[in-house]
Design a protein around this motif. Structure first.
Motif: not given
Length: 902
Positions: A567-585, A598-606
Motif C-alpha cells: 500500500n504505502s508505495p502506491f499512496v506516496q506515488l499517488g501523491m507524487d502524481i497528484g490524485p486529480a491526475t490519477v482520476a483523469e487517467v 473526491p480526488a485532490n491532494d488532501t485525499v492520499p487514500s485515493f
C-alpha cells in the motif's frame, strides 16, 4: 202614424226581432204554390208564427240559403221569437286522435291508417337519425391498450431471450407475416362473409338473438370487423351505448379500411390467453415459434382460442393439464378444419392428414426472474441514456431489441458463482455468511460488448444490479490506474507548482523503487509533511499509511509493489502524481467520474481504491489495457427494430486512452501479478489456467469488499464480493445497515481478492475462454525513468576506478580463483563487483530488492529471515510460497485459507 216616420233598415230586422221590438212586417213574398216547400220560391209563406218556428227547426244546423233563409228570418222576426244558432262545421284535424265522430273505447283506438303512418314516420325518423349519426361519426384514435405492445429481447445469437416491457404481451406483425392458413381458419370459423360484408351482418345478429331466445349458447353475432373495432377503438363494456357505437364504427371502418388491414388488426389485437395479445405473442406462448412459422394445424388451434382461451387451453392457470379443456379444444379444432373444407379454402385430402398439434406447457410471458431482470433493466437504461428510445417508447412497446449477452457465458457466469457459494457460504451454519453477495461482469476488449453479468441472487429476491453499480469500494484493483498515470503523465517536479504539465513531469518506469513500510509517513509531492484533518477531533495530523497486516518489505520496485499489493508505495506515488491526475487517467480508462469520489491532494487514500465503479466499469477499464490503450465504451445493445419499420444499429467506436507503450507495460506488470510466485494472483497459474492472463486483487478497509479483476487479450472479467442486506427488514438486532465486515466469512480469517472472487473468476474464465487461442500479450517496451522515491535510497554511483583503471582489474584477477577454493562458495562466479568491499557482506539479500534472488527456500525449510512476500521480520519456517506460516502475504496455506493474497 206620421208619414215621415223612419223605417228600420232591412238588415237590422233580425236584431229587432231578437230584442223583442215590434217591427213592421216585411213585404209579403210573391205568391207561391200551396204545396211547395216552405221558403222556396213559388211556395206560399207560413201562415203563423208556429209555422215559421218549425221551419227554422227543420233547417237544423244547416245554413239557410236564398229566399228560404230570408223568409225564415223574416218570419222569425215577425213572430218575435228566439232562434238557436246553427253549429258551424269544424276544420278537419291533421292527426285525428282521439278520433272524432267516435264514442267510447273506439275513440281511443287508432285506425289502420294511423298505425301505418306512425310506423312509416318512425322508420323515417330513425333512418334520418342513423344517417346523421353516421355522418357525424369519425374513426377515433386507437385506444391505449390496443397500441401497447411488449418488447422482445434477443441474445447475441438472435435467439429469443425474453418478452418484457409494456403492460401487455403483444408484438404487432404485418399482414404479410400472417400465415395464409391462419387467415383462412379465422374467416371460415368466425365470419365466412368477411370479404364481402359491409362490416356488420344483420342476419348473423338475428340468428344470435334467436338462438339465445331459444336457450342456446350465447352468441355475439359480431363480424370480424366488429371485433376489430371493439379491440382497437372501444372498451369491452357490455352496454347498449358501446354496442351502438360499435355498429356505427364497424360500418365506417368497413367503408374506409381495407379488408387486409382489418383482418391483420384483429389478429394483432385479439387475446389468446396465457397473457398473449396478438398472433405473434400467441405463437410463442403456445408453440415457441414466430407467427410466420405456424403450420395449418397450429393455426386451427389458435383460431379456437378466439372463442375463449380459458375453454380451449389444454393447460390450466396452475400449469397443470386440463382434460376437459383438451377435449373441447380437439372438438373445436375439428370444427375449424371442417369449416375450412366447407367454405372451400382447404382440400378434403389435406384436412384428413392434419393432426391436433402438441401444445407447449405454459410459461410466464413476461419473466424477469433470475438474471433476466438484471439484463433487461441494463438494456433499458442503456437505450434511454444513449437517447436511442424514450421511456414512453419503452412503455408503449413493440421494440425488437438485440443484445450483446451471450447465453452460454451467462450460464457459465451464474454457475461459477453458485458453485462457490454452495461450497463456501452457509448462512445457516455461520452468521458471518449472512447477506453475502457477488457481482460480476465480462467485457470484450477493443469492442466494449458486455457478454455476461451476474447481478445478484435474482429478481424478485434482490433488485439491485450488482454488476452495474453496487457502491462497493474496489480496493487495490485501482492501483493499475496509479501505475498507468505514473508512466503516462509522470510525477510532479518537487521544485514546481502543484499544477504541472506533462512536459514538466517525470514519466516513470515500472522498475522505479519506492519504500514500503508499515506506518510509512506520507509526504506531499514536494517532500513536505502531509497533514490531513482527523475525522474525530478535527485536528490536523500526519498521514501514516498502514500496509496489509503490518508488513514492511522495504524497498520495492513498482512492479514488485503491484505483485504483493503493497500500500504505502502506491499512496506516496499517488501523491507524487497528484490524485486529480490519477482520476483523469482512470476516467480515460473507462471509469465514470461520479464513481471516483473526491480526488485532490488532501485525499492520499485515493490511490487505494476508495472509488465505487462497479464490475462492468472495472472490466471495461481493464479491457482498455488489454486492447493496447484503446478504450471502447461498454454497451449491451447491437440493434433495435421499431414498430414502424425503422431500425438502429450500434457502431463501436474506440478512443486512445493511453499510449500503447503505457498499456503494454501495465499488462506486463499485471501478468507478473499472476505468474510471479509472490504475486497475489498466482492462484490462477497454480490451478492450471491455460491462457495468458493478467489481473489484480483488491481488498478494502475492514474487509468490507474483495475483488479480482483479470483479463486475457480476448476477454476482461471483474468479480466483486461483499456483505450487505438486500432488504433492511432482513437485518437482525446485532446487524447494522450498510456494508459489513467479512472477517470469518466462509470460515476464513478474512476474504481477500485472491480467495473466493478469484475462484469465481477462474470458474467462469476457464469455460468462457475454452475456444480462445492462447494469445500472448504484446511485448512491453522500456518506458520512463527509473527513480528512487518515497523514502527509498538510490544506490551509490559506481566508483570511478571501475572505468578509469581497467589494467588494475586485470592484475587482481589472479586472486579471484583462490577465493572459491577457500570458501567453496559458487557465488564468486558473479561479475567482479567484489573488488569494492561490501559494507555488510554477511547481511542477507533484502526481499524484493531489485535483481536480488535470495528470498528464501521455496520449499519452506530454510529458517531464513524472509518468510515470504510481505514479511521480513518474522524468522518463521516458511520463506516461500509453499510454507505454512500464517499471513495474508505469506504462504497460501495460512489463516484457514488457501487464498493468501490481497
Amino acid at each position: 202614424m206620421s208619414e215621415h216616420r223612419r223605417k228600420p233598415p232591412q238588415s237590422r230586422g233580425r236584431r229587432a226581432a231578437s230584442s223583442g221590438r215590434r217591427a213592421e212586417p216585411p213585404p209579403a213574398p210573391p205568391a207561391a204554390p200551396v204545396d211547395g216547400p216552405p221558403g222556396v220560391p213559388g211556395q206560399r209563406a207560413h201562415g203563423s208564427r208556429a209555422e215559421a218556428r218549425r221551419a227554422a227547426q227543420r233547417g237544423g244546423r244547416r245554413r239557410a240559403g236564398g229566399a228560404a233563409g230570408t223568409a225564415a228570418s223574416a218570419a222569425e222576426g215577425a213572430s218575435g221569437g228566439r232562434r238557436r244558432r246553427a253549429e258551424p262545421t269544424g276544420r278537419k284535424r291533421l292527426i285525428d286522435y282521439p278520433r272524432a265522430n267516435k264514442r267510447g273505447l273506439r275513440r281511443w283506438v287508432p285506425s289502420w291508417k294511423q298505425v301505418v303512418g306512425s310506423a312509416v314516420a318512425f322508420f323515417g325518423l330513425m333512418v334520418g337519425l342513423v344517417g346523421l349519426a353516421y355522418a357525424m361519426t369519425e374513426i377515433p384514435d386507437p385506444n391505449q391498450l390496443a397500441q401497447q405492445q411488449s418488447n422482445v429481447y434477443y441474445w447475441s445469437d438472435d435467439t429469443r431471450m425474453v418478452v418484457s416491457g409494456g403492460e401487455v404481451n403483444r408484438q404487432e406483425i404485418p399482414y404479410e407475416e400472417i400465415p395464409e392458413a391462419m387467415r383462412h381458419s379465422v374467416v371460415a370459423a368466425e365470419n365466412a362473409t368477411f370479404w364481402d360484408d359491409s362490416g356488420i351482418d344483420p342476419m348473423g345478429i338475428g340468428r344470435a338473438v334467436l338462438n339465445m331466445a331459444r336457450g342456446g349458447d350465447v352468441q355475439s353475432g359480431s363480424t370480424i370487423t366488429q371485433q376489430y373495432v371493439k379491440n382497437m377503438y372501444l372498451t369491452q363494456d357490455q352496454t347498449l351505448e358501446r354496442k351502438a357505437r360499435e355498429l356505427l364504427l364497424s360500418i365506417k371502418v368497413g367503408a374506409e379500411r381495407s379488408k387486409t388491414e382489418i383482418l391483420a388488426g384483429y389478429l394483432n389485437t385479439a387475446y389468446y390467453g396465457r397473457g398473449a395479445h396478438g398472433l405473434q405473442a400467441a405463437a410463442q406462448a403456445y408453440f415457441g415459434v414466430d407467427a410466420v412459422d405456424l403450420d395449418p394445424s397450429q393455426c386451427a388451434f389458435l383460431t379456437n382460442l378466439l372463442k375463449g382461451p380459458s375453454l380451449y387451453d389444454p393447460w390450466n392457470l396452475q400449469g397443470e393439464p386440463d382434460e376437459g379443456n383438451l377435449e373441447r379444444a380437439q372438438g373445436r379444432w375439428e370444427y375449424v378444419v371442417e369449416r375450412r373444407v366447407e367454405v372451400g379454402n382447404l382440400d378434403q385430402a389435406e384436412a384428413a392428414e392434419m393432426e391436433f398439434p402438441e401444445i407447449n406447457e405454459p410459461t410466464p410471458a413476461m419473466d424477469k426472474e433470475g438474471q433476466i431482470g438484471y439484463l433487461t433493466s441494463l438494456v433499458d437504461q442503456f437505450l434511454i441514456s444513449e437517447g436511442i428510445v424514450t421511456e414512453q417508447q419503452l412503455s408503449t412497446g413493440g421494440l425488437q431489441i438485440h443484445t450483446t449477452f451471450n447465453p452460454r457465458m451467462m450460464e457459465q457466469m451464474e454457475a461459477s458463482v453458485e458453485a462457490v457459494k454452495e461450497e463456501h457460504i452457509d448462512p445457516e451454519a455461520r452468521d458471518e455468511d449472512r447477506h453475502v453477495q457477488f457481482g460480476a461482469a465480462s467485457v470484450i476488449p477493443g469492442d466494449g460488448a458486455i457478454v455476461a453479468i451476474y447481478g445478484g441472487a435474482g429478481y424478485p429476491e434482490h433488485y439491485v444490479n450488482n454488476a452495474n453499480s453496487p457502491n462497493a469500494q474496489v480496493g487495490s484493483t485501482f492501483k493499475p490506474f496509479v501505475l498507468a498515470a505514473a508512466m503516462q503523465e509522470g510525477i510532479r517536479d518537487p521544485e514546481g507548482p502543484p499544477e504541472q504539465s506533462r512536459e514538466e513531469r517525470i514519466q516513470l518506469s515500472p522498475e522505479s523503487v519506492y519504500l514500503s513500510e508499515d506506518g510509512l509517513q506520507i509526504n506531499q509531492y514536494n517532500g513536505e509533511t502531509l497533514y490531513v484533518e482527523d475525522a474525530e477531533t478535527g485536528e490536523d495530523i500526519t498521514w501514516e499509511q498502514a500496509n496489509f497486516e503490518g508488513k514492511s518489505p522495504g524497498e520495492l520496485t513498482l512492479r514488485e509493489s503491484m505483485e504483493v499489493s503493497a500500500n504505502s508505495p502506491f499512496v506516496q506515488l499517488g501523491m507524487d502524481i497528484g490524485p486529480a491526475t490519477v482520476a483523469e487517467v482512470a476516467e480515460a480508462a473507462g471509469l465514470l467520474p461520479d464513481s471516483l469520489g473526491p480526488a485532490n491532494d488532501t485525499v492520499p487514500s485515493f490511490a487505494l481504491g476508495v472509488s465505487t465503479p462497479g464490475p462492468i466499469r472495472m472490466a471495461t477499464a481493464y479491457a482498455t489495457f488489454a486492447a493496447g490503450g484503446e478504450r471502447a465504451e461498454p454497451y449491451s445493445v447491437t440493434r433495435v427494430e421499431f414498430p414502424d419499420g425503422e431500425s438502429y444499429e450500434y457502431e463501436t467506436e474506440t478512443q486512445r486512452a493511453f499510449e500503447a507503450a503505457v498499456a503494454n507495460n501495465v499488462n506486463d506488470v499485471l501478468v507478473s501479478v499472476v505468474e510471479s510466485e509472490q504475486g497475489s494472483g498466482h492462484e490462477i497459474v497454480r490451478q492450471g489456467f491455460d491462457k495468458p492472463a493478467a489481473g489484480k486483487t483488491g481488498t478494502t478497509d475492514d474487509n468490507k469488499s474483495a475483488w479480482f479483476v483479470g483479463y486475457t487479450p480476448h476477454l476482461s472479467t471483474s468479480v466483486g464480493m461483499w456483505r450487505i442486506a438486500s432488504d433492511p427488514e432482513d437485518l437482525r438486532e446485532d446487524e447494522e445497515a450498510g456494508f459489513m465486515s467479512m472477517y470469518d466469512t466462509a470460515g476464513m480469517t478474512r476474504i481477500n481478492g485472491s480467495s473466493l472472487p478469484l475462484q469465481v473468476w477462474l470458474g467462469f474464465m476457464r469455460e468462457a475462454t475454452a475456444d480462445h487461442e492462447p494469445t500472448e500479450f504484446p511485448e512491453a517496451p522500456e518506458i520512463g525513468e527509473t527513480i528512487w522515491g518515497g523514502g527509498a535510497e538510490s544506490p551509490p554511483p559506481p566508483p570511478p576506478e571501475e572505468t578509469e583503471a581497467p589494467p588494475e582489474e586485470e592484475t587482481e584477477e589472479p586472486e579471484a580463483p583462490e577465493e572459491p577454493e577457500e570458501s567453496e562458495d559458487p557465488e564468486p562466479s558473479d561479475p567482479p563487483t567484489g573488488e569494492e568491499p561490501d559494507p555488510e557482506p554477511t547481511d542477507p539479500c533484502m526481499p524484493w530488492t531489485p535483481n536480488c534472488e535470495e528470498q528464501g527456500d521455496p520449499g519452506g525449510t530454510d529458517p531464513g529471515t524472509s518468510d515470504g512476500p510481505g514479511n521480513t521480520t518474522d524468522p518463521g519456517t516458511s520463506e516461500g510460497p509453499e510454507g505454512t506460516d500464517p499471513g495474508e502475504n505469506g504462504d497460501p496455506g495460512s489463516s484457514n485459507s488457501v487464498f493468501p493474497w490481497d
